[in-house]
Write a protein that holds these residues in place. Structure first.
Motif, PDB file in Angstrom:
ATOM      1  N   PRO A   1       0.866  -1.202   0.099  1.00 50.74           N
ATOM      2  CA  PRO A   1      -0.011  -0.058   0.126  1.00 50.74           C
ATOM      3  C   PRO A   1       0.849   1.169  -0.026  1.00 50.74           C
ATOM      4  O   PRO A   1       0.442   2.402  -0.579  1.00 50.74           O
ATOM      5  N   GLU A   2       1.984   1.009   0.439  1.00 52.95           N
ATOM      6  CA  GLU A   2       2.769   2.500   0.592  1.00 52.95           C
ATOM      7  C   GLU A   2       3.567   2.718  -0.777  1.00 52.95           C
ATOM      8  O   GLU A   2       4.050   3.734  -0.730  1.00 52.95           O
ATOM      9  N   ASP A   3       3.222   1.803  -1.749  1.00 53.61           N
ATOM     10  CA  ASP A   3       3.655   2.058  -3.056  1.00 53.61           C
ATOM     11  C   ASP A   3       2.842   3.072  -3.819  1.00 53.61           C
ATOM     12  O   ASP A   3       3.146   3.426  -4.961  1.00 53.61           O
ATOM     13  N   THR A   4       1.673   3.247  -3.151  1.00 51.48           N
ATOM     14  CA  THR A   4       0.590   4.096  -3.959  1.00 51.48           C
ATOM     15  C   THR A   4       1.278   5.436  -4.065  1.00 51.48           C
ATOM     16  O   THR A   4       1.755   6.315  -3.297  1.00 51.48           O
ATOM     17  N   ALA A   5       1.196   5.859  -5.269  1.00 50.30           N
ATOM     18  CA  ALA A   5       1.746   7.229  -5.771  1.00 50.30           C
ATOM     19  C   ALA A   5       1.577   7.309  -7.351  1.00 50.30           C
ATOM     20  O   ALA A   5       0.791   6.328  -7.825  1.00 50.30           O
ATOM     21  N   ARG A   6       1.819   8.537  -7.728  1.00 49.93           N
ATOM     22  CA  ARG A   6       1.770   8.941  -9.235  1.00 49.93           C
ATOM     23  C   ARG A   6       3.408   8.496  -9.468  1.00 49.93           C
ATOM     24  O   ARG A   6       4.099   9.091  -8.865  1.00 49.93           O
ATOM     25  N   TYR A   7       3.468   7.875 -10.415  1.00 50.56           N
ATOM     26  CA  TYR A   7       4.896   7.515 -10.740  1.00 50.56           C
ATOM     27  C   TYR A   7       5.313   8.172 -12.330  1.00 50.56           C
ATOM     28  O   TYR A   7       4.480   8.187 -13.203  1.00 50.56           O
ATOM     29  N   TYR A   8       6.388   8.816 -12.283  1.00 52.92           N
ATOM     30  CA  TYR A   8       6.777   9.737 -13.328  1.00 52.92           C
ATOM     31  C   TYR A   8       7.919   9.028 -13.980  1.00 52.92           C
ATOM     32  O   TYR A   8       9.034   8.571 -13.216  1.00 52.92           O
TER      33      TYR A   8
END
Length: 127
Positions: free
Chosen positions: A88-95
């Motif tokens: 869950p802590e990998d939740t993010a917008r990836y650029y």
């Protein structure tokens, strides 16, 4: 005009996998180191992984080491991020990021060294 277009994001359960892609155009792809960053709401942009121009050198952020793999296909002008064991802590917008100056990554790619950014793709990991 340089464009970096990410794809492959989505919603996945904890423990699952996703593969992000970043298609580059408007630049000589093999002349750029490439990287991935991520940014969660209210947090600073965080380095995830970087790969050298030829693909022979890779460097990872501590939080993803052993779970994520960066790779590139120079003839296809594409860089990938294989993400396994998602949390869950990998939740993010990836650029996706392109770096003209670095030939080797012995440490993280800094945001100040990025020449071009993509628009990002959202990754959401449910618990």
């Amino acid at each position: 005009q340089v464009q970096l277009v990410e794809s492959g994001g989505g919603l996945v359960q904890a423990g699952g996998s996703l593969r992000l892609s970043c298609a580059a155009s408007g630049l000589t792809f093999s002349s750029y180191g490439m990287g991935w960053f991520r940014q969660a709401p209210g947090k600073e942009r965080e380095f995830v992984a970087a790969i050298s121009r030829s693909g022979g050198n890779r460097y990872y952020g501590d939080s993803v080491k052993g779970r994520f793999t960066i790779s590139r296909d120079n003839p296809k002008n594409t860089v990938y991020l294989q993400m396994n064991g998602l949390k869950p802590e990998d939740t993010a917008r990836y650029y996706c990021a392109a770096d003209r100056s670095s030939e080797y990554y012995a440490s993280r790619l800094r945001t100040a060294d990025v020449d071009y950014w993509g628009q990002g793709t959202q990754v959401t990991v449910s618990s």
